[in-house]
Design a protein around this motif. Sequence first.
Motif, PDB file in Angstrom:
ATOM      1  N   GLN A  98       5.929 -21.715  -2.914  1.00 27.31           N
ATOM      2  CA  GLN A  98       6.862 -22.823  -3.032  1.00 27.31           C
ATOM      3  C   GLN A  98       8.310 -22.355  -3.104  1.00 27.31           C
ATOM      4  O   GLN A  98       9.217 -23.156  -2.915  1.00 27.31           O
ATOM      5  CB  GLN A  98       6.520 -23.664  -4.263  1.00 27.31           C
ATOM      6  N   GLY A  99       8.542 -21.086  -3.389  1.00 27.15           N
ATOM      7  CA  GLY A  99       9.897 -20.557  -3.425  1.00 27.15           C
ATOM      8  C   GLY A  99      10.339 -19.869  -2.153  1.00 27.15           C
ATOM      9  O   GLY A  99      11.428 -19.294  -2.118  1.00 27.15           O
ATOM     10  N   TRP A 100       9.515 -19.891  -1.092  1.00 23.21           N
ATOM     11  CA  TRP A 100       9.905 -19.256   0.169  1.00 23.21           C
ATOM     12  C   TRP A 100      11.081 -20.015   0.802  1.00 23.21           C
ATOM     13  O   TRP A 100      11.128 -21.253   0.766  1.00 23.21           O
ATOM     14  CB  TRP A 100       8.741 -19.260   1.147  1.00 23.21           C
ATOM     15  N   PRO A 101      12.039 -19.319   1.395  1.00 20.21           N
ATOM     16  CA  PRO A 101      13.124 -20.006   2.128  1.00 20.21           C
ATOM     17  C   PRO A 101      12.565 -20.812   3.294  1.00 20.21           C
ATOM     18  O   PRO A 101      11.618 -20.383   3.969  1.00 20.21           O
ATOM     19  CB  PRO A 101      14.023 -18.862   2.593  1.00 20.21           C
ATOM     20  N   LEU A 102      13.137 -21.970   3.546  1.00 26.00           N
ATOM     21  CA  LEU A 102      12.635 -22.892   4.570  1.00 26.00           C
ATOM     22  C   LEU A 102      13.736 -23.245   5.555  1.00 26.00           C
ATOM     23  O   LEU A 102      14.902 -23.359   5.188  1.00 26.00           O
ATOM     24  CB  LEU A 102      12.097 -24.175   3.923  1.00 26.00           C
ATOM     25  N   ALA A 103      13.324 -23.437   6.809  1.00 26.79           N
ATOM     26  CA  ALA A 103      14.218 -23.909   7.866  1.00 26.79           C
ATOM     27  C   ALA A 103      13.642 -25.213   8.414  1.00 26.79           C
ATOM     28  O   ALA A 103      12.788 -25.201   9.311  1.00 26.79           O
ATOM     29  CB  ALA A 103      14.343 -22.872   8.982  1.00 26.79           C
ATOM     30  N   PRO A 104      14.044 -26.369   7.887  1.00 32.81           N
ATOM     31  CA  PRO A 104      13.484 -27.645   8.361  1.00 32.81           C
ATOM     32  C   PRO A 104      14.032 -28.008   9.735  1.00 32.81           C
ATOM     33  O   PRO A 104      15.173 -27.719  10.066  1.00 32.81           O
ATOM     34  CB  PRO A 104      13.935 -28.636   7.297  1.00 32.81           C
ATOM     35  N   TRP A 105      13.189 -28.666  10.541  1.00 37.64           N
ATOM     36  CA  TRP A 105      13.625 -29.134  11.855  1.00 37.64           C
ATOM     37  C   TRP A 105      13.123 -30.552  12.070  1.00 37.64           C
ATOM     38  O   TRP A 105      12.113 -30.976  11.500  1.00 37.64           O
ATOM     39  CB  TRP A 105      13.137 -28.222  12.976  1.00 37.64           C
ATOM     40  N   SER A 106      13.838 -31.279  12.890  1.00 36.83           N
ATOM     41  CA  SER A 106      13.475 -32.654  13.230  1.00 36.83           C
ATOM     42  C   SER A 106      13.952 -32.925  14.649  1.00 36.83           C
ATOM     43  O   SER A 106      15.100 -32.632  14.986  1.00 36.83           O
ATOM     44  CB  SER A 106      14.107 -33.649  12.247  1.00 36.83           C
ATOM     45  N   GLN A 107      13.043 -33.472  15.484  1.00 35.38           N
ATOM     46  CA  GLN A 107      13.368 -33.737  16.883  1.00 35.38           C
ATOM     47  C   GLN A 107      12.840 -35.111  17.272  1.00 35.38           C
ATOM     48  O   GLN A 107      11.831 -35.584  16.748  1.00 35.38           O
ATOM     49  CB  GLN A 107      12.763 -32.667  17.800  1.00 35.38           C
ATOM     50  N   GLY A 108      13.530 -35.754  18.212  1.00 35.14           N
ATOM     51  CA  GLY A 108      13.091 -37.041  18.729  1.00 35.14           C
ATOM     52  C   GLY A 108      13.477 -38.192  17.837  1.00 35.14           C
ATOM     53  O   GLY A 108      14.030 -38.023  16.742  1.00 35.14           O
ATOM     54  N   HIS A 109      13.178 -39.393  18.316  1.00 36.40           N
ATOM     55  CA  HIS A 109      13.493 -40.616  17.601  1.00 36.40           C
ATOM     56  C   HIS A 109      12.333 -41.579  17.738  1.00 36.40           C
ATOM     57  O   HIS A 109      11.555 -41.534  18.699  1.00 36.40           O
ATOM     58  CB  HIS A 109      14.772 -41.267  18.142  1.00 36.40           C
TER      59      HIS A 109
END
Length: 460
Positions: A98-109
């Motif tokens: 739960q403490g790992w660094p994260l790179a969130p992404w979001s695409q589309g609508h």
Amino acid sequence: MSPSMNEARREAVANALGRWPLRGAEPRPLWLDAQGLADADGHRIADAELPASGLDLLLSEHLLTPLVAEAGLDLPGAEDIRQHAAHLLGHYHGPQAQGWPLAPWSQGHGALRRCGAWALSCAGSGERWTALQARLRSARPASLACLEACRRQEPAWARAPHSALAWVESGLLCWLELQAGVLQSVRHLRLAAPTPEALCRRLLPLLARLPAGSETLLAGCGLSAPLGPPPAGVRVLGSPEALAAARPDPLLWAWPAPAPREASGDFLPPVQPLARWRWPLLGVAMLCLGLASQEAWQAHAQRQFAQDSVSRLQARQASPAPRVDRGAKASTAEPKALLEARQSLHHPWPVLLAQVEAAALDEQQRPRVAWLGLDLQAARAEVRLEGQAEDRSQILAVADALARLPGWTEVLPAAIQAEEGGRPGLRFSLQARLAPALAAEAGTPVGAAASAASMPGGPP
């Protein structure tokens, strides 16, 4: 000031205002894998050779774990995606994940919107990430950076109804499927060996599940030999010899890093430059300064009025009292308000205030109640105290303490009520009569008595 000192100041300001390099500072793309940092030419970089800021970092997929959220989940922002990804990581990899660094992404609508995150999960990479974080402008997964490069170089492929991207690193294959240009799934698949033959055998079942006419782009590095003819429906992005290089083709990942934005697939959170808020902040600061100046002027005026009132009372006290004709009419008698003010001025305020403060302390000299006001009617020798307490026992204890003091009689609680708005505590008032025994302990001059009367409810 020397040029080196100016450059150090510029880098420090750039780091504080959003990790953006200032004009004249060229961004430097670097590759990070399990062996450390390397530049586009394949040379390993030591920490001493790194600039203070402006690094665009590409992370090897061997260091990462990809996650894709289920379609239809209500994850509107990057922080919502982070919380969901951290929950999944903790479920599958344990609490430490739960403490790992994260790179969130979001695409589309709309209905085509998909989102997920990459997690920096390699053991021992956390310390390396902490050391580099202050120097970074961006930090992206290699496969996602390659996907952005493919969209720029292959617009027809990016607009296709169905397409795929195969990113290979040595014995790891990162398989990305897209629908109308929107990323739908990300999978990490192991190769039996880092050879072109093992790669082709792993790609065949994946290609068979794609719709007819779908095109797959292939890129990456780390194979043991150059790739021969690729399977049907696969096109190598760049030269086939680049797949056998130790690091990716610089043409695939040396694009300028995009500006940090909401859920962009960057490990660094989006930072708003302070400069775009300078005028609103200046307006708020000027408003606060104006309000503070007005309050200071009002406080000064009130203090001046109080000092003038005390001076007039002292002057009247020092002047000889006029002889009063007993046969004079009642209209020539001294006004009642002035008489009460004179009696209040002669009252032993230091003794009274000291007794009130001492009664509010318990055996350990801790305050049991908080006094809010004191109202003295000197003509009737009556005093009214208002305060706050946590419970009724403290109120009764203070009343008993005051009743035991010399000169205090008929100490009774006048009102006890709960605080307004549901706040904890009680608001109460005490009434008491002052006997001559309190006045006998006075002996303080008029000036000291007037200065001690600054408590609310004291003499004017």
